[in-house]
Design a protein around this motif. Sequence first.
Motif: not given
Length: 314
Positions: A25-29, A34-41, A88-94
């Motif tokens: 996903g995209a990080s906020a801001g 990309t980030s593995s912090a976006s988890g199982d999505l 992670d509280g910062k990676t934008v997903v959806g």
Amino acid sequence: MSRSVLITSAAVAIVLGLAGCSSSGASAGSSDNTSSASGDLPDVSSAIKEVKVDKTLAASIPQAIKQDGTLTVGSYLYYPPSIFLAKDGKTVVGNDNDLLQALGRKLDLKIKYQNMDFSALITSLKSQRIEVVMSAMSDTTERQKTVDFVDYLDSGIAIVVQKGNPPGITGPKDLCGKSVAVNTGTSQQLYAKQRSKECVADGQKALKVTVTDNAANNQTMLRTGRINALLTDLPTAGYMAATVENGKAFEVVKTDVINRDPYGIAVNKGNPELRDALAKALDELIKDGTYAQILKAWGVQNGAVKSAAINGAD
């Protein structure tokens, strides 16, 4: 999202906890980090990377945005599955984020988010703090008085039942006499009250309506058979059906969307070039199948539109 839709912390928590693939996903801001912090999505990054720049559309973008190379997007980042923050509280997903990333590639623009209260989005757009709004925002005739919309998803009220549909609900007519749950303060609560009156007027039994402020409790009641159905908005319904217990718990009743409520990308009325470029880029994503892949991954394909509409609300 209209403000008649209530989003609770419990709703966010349960959706985040019940997803079932892997994602980037995209990080906020920022743009398309990309980030593995976006988890199982859900992960449609490979499809998005295949999107090619349309040089003609990219050239039609307003000069200030084109020079900057970045589209500044206002959003309320707490509305799964449309747009929200990963664990992670910062990676934008959806699904909204994935669609934005694809639109950005088509128009040769990076995406930068401004996270803000939903109530501040249109004001910030009009004051040019942001360039567009994409936040599961309902295109309404009232909002069209001040901004334009590029409609990208049909929403409205959906009926969710246990997998296999044991109560045999095929549409609104079958809700009479059934037990349903809704969240307090929502359009679904208003609809349940209206539908119940109609049932009684037709000589049938009223709906047995349970009103709560906890989306997780509503899901538990449906899963355990304490209610026959759950009324919620279409994107959330599709995502529940696709992800809870790996898609084995719930299903969405296949019927026309109740009280159609299209979601739109909001653009200032003084910016028709950007509005039209977004609409044409969306049409290209619909034609090449990228749009369908994104919606299917997030379980919201029931809301797919056949083409981009400008100010399409009735």
